[in-house]
Design an enzyme around this catalytic site. Sequence first.
Site, PDB file in Angstrom:
ATOM      1  N   HIS A 282       0.823  -1.219   0.000  1.00 59.30           N
ATOM      2  CA  HIS A 282       0.000   0.000   0.000  1.00 59.30           C
ATOM      3  C   HIS A 282       0.854   1.264   0.000  1.00 59.30           C
ATOM      4  O   HIS A 282       1.868   1.361   0.691  1.00 59.30           O
ATOM      5  CB  HIS A 282      -1.029   0.000   1.126  1.00 59.30           C
ATOM      6  N   GLU A 328      -4.968   1.811   2.491  1.00 60.02           N
ATOM      7  CA  GLU A 328      -5.053   0.594   3.317  1.00 60.02           C
ATOM      8  C   GLU A 328      -5.277   0.953   4.778  1.00 60.02           C
ATOM      9  O   GLU A 328      -5.997   0.250   5.481  1.00 60.02           O
ATOM     10  CB  GLU A 328      -3.755  -0.219   3.184  1.00 60.02           C
ATOM     11  N   HIS A 452       3.435   2.725  12.809  1.00 62.93           N
ATOM     12  CA  HIS A 452       2.446   3.789  13.050  1.00 62.93           C
ATOM     13  C   HIS A 452       2.950   4.847  14.038  1.00 62.93           C
ATOM     14  O   HIS A 452       2.167   5.403  14.803  1.00 62.93           O
ATOM     15  CB  HIS A 452       1.114   3.212  13.567  1.00 62.93           C
TER      16      HIS A 452
HETATM   17 ZN   LIG Z   1       0.662  -1.466   6.256  1.00 64.64          ZN
END
Ligand SMILES: [Zn+2]
Length: 496
Positions: A282, A328, A452
Site C-alpha cells: 500500500h 489501506e 504507526h
Molecule cells: Zn501497512
Amino acid sequence: MMRTFQLAIRRTFLGGLVLSACSAFPQSGPSSLSAMYKPAADQLIAGSLADEQGYADLTYLCDHIGKRISGSEPLLRAIAWASDTMKQEGLVNVHTQPATVPHWVRGEESGEIVAPVTRKLHLLGLGMSVATPPAGLTADAVVVPDFDALQKLGRAGVEGKIVVFNAPYKGYGQTVMYRVAGASQAAALGAVGVLVRSITPLAAQLPHTGTLQYDAKQPKIPAAAISIEDALMLARLQAEGKPVRVHFQMQAHLEAPVPAANVIGELVGSEHPEQVVVIGGHIDSWDVGQGAQDDGSGIMATLAAMHMIQKSGLKPKRTIRLVFWVNEENGGAGGTAYAAALTPEQLRNHVAALEMDGGAEAPVGYGYGASSGGSGFRRARPGVQPPPPAPLSEGEVHSLALLQEIASLLGPVGATTVKPGGGGSDISPLMAAGVPGLGEMTTVAHYFDWHHTEADTLDKVDPVEFRKNVASVAVMTYVLADMPETLAGHKGAGEE
Ligand SMILES: [Zn+2]
C-alpha cells in the site's frame, strides 16, 4: 499494516496433510519444480542481493515525499512519482486507477495528568477519531486491563469518565482490538473519552496511532493512544486509591472524501497474458514518521522484484501486475476499487495475489490463504472468538506443497517457510472472491516497535534485509507466473 495474521492454530495438523499431498498428485507433484526453476531463482537472487535501485527508491520515497496519509498532498505526489518510477524501471501499461479516499485530519492535540500529580502525556490521536470539545476534555480516569474489567465496572463505574485501556501486549492481532473497538465499547457505558496503551511490545515513551472503528450504534467519543509508560503510571496512580484526573484535547476531524488512486504497472505474460499474478503493497501511510517499513518497504521491494525480473530477460508465461493500493490504513478504498473494477472473467484469471505489508526485516517465507481455508487474516474482536480454521482441501494441500517447493529455492535468503493462513488487507477482496492469496512473512522482530509512529523512518529498514525480500518476492512471483500449474483457491480459472 492494519491487521495481522493468526497462523498458530493451523500449524498442528499441517504436517500430516502435506505428506499425503505427494501421493495424491504423483504425476504433477512438486518434486520437479525446484529443479526446473533453480537457474532462474539463482539468477534472480544474485541480482536482487546486488541491487541498489530498490533501496534508493525507498530512500527517495521516505526523504523526499515522506508520510502520505489518505487525502494529503504528499500522497498525490507519491502516486505521480510511483507512476514515473514504474515506467523508468521497465514496467508497461502503467496507469492509475481512481479511488475515493477519506480525508481525516489530525490537527493539534495534547494531554496531561492533572491529579493527583501533573504530568504531560505522550499522546497521539487514533486515526478516524472525532475531536474533543475545543477546550478539551477533563474527567476522572478509570484504568482497565481488558474489556472484561470494563464490563464489570458497568455504567456506574464508567459514565462521565475517560477510560484508559492498559492492555498488555500479547501480539498485534490479539491486542489491537483495544485500539480498534475500545472507543465504542467504552462509549456504550457512558465514557466521554478513551486513552489506549499503544499496541506495541516496546516501551519507548512513543505513542502508536492506527485506525479505530466506531460502532454506529454508540456515541462517537474521542480516542488517543498513549505510551506504555504513561498507561502504566496511570494504573499505578489509580492503585493508590484516590481519583486520577486527566485532560486531553484533539482537533481531529473528517473532511470531505477526496480523489486518489492505485498505481498499476505490468510485465506482460509471454503465453497467457490474460492470466495475472498480482503483487504489491500500500502506498498510503499514517500521518507520522515516513511510512518507511509500513509500507514503503513493501511497495519498493515489490517494485524492485519486478524490475529484477524485467532486467533478467526471463519471460514469464503469465502477466505479473504490480499494484500500489491506496488507503489501506483507514478505509481500504484501493483494495476495494481494484477488485470491483474486474470483470468476473478477469477475476477468474487472477491466479495468485501476493501482498507485502509486514516490513522488510529478514524474510521468513509466505503465508498461503485459500478460499475454502479462509484468508487466515482475522482480527480478534471483543467477545468474538475467531471461527476455527477450515480444514484445507486436497487442492490446497497440494498448493502448499508446490509453494514449499518454490520456497525451497529461497534458502540463500532464508525465506523457506510456507504456512497455511496469510494474505493482506489490500488483497482480501480478491481472496474473498476466491483468488489464492499470499502474505510475505518476515521475522517481524522490530516491526511493531516503530509501526504507526514518528519513528517509522528509513533507518529502520536494513538495506541487506530489504534486498533479501526483493529476492524472495522476485523468485516467488516469477515461478507463480511461469509454472505449469496454478494454486488452488480460485474457482477454476487459469487452469490449463
Ligand atoms: Zn501497512
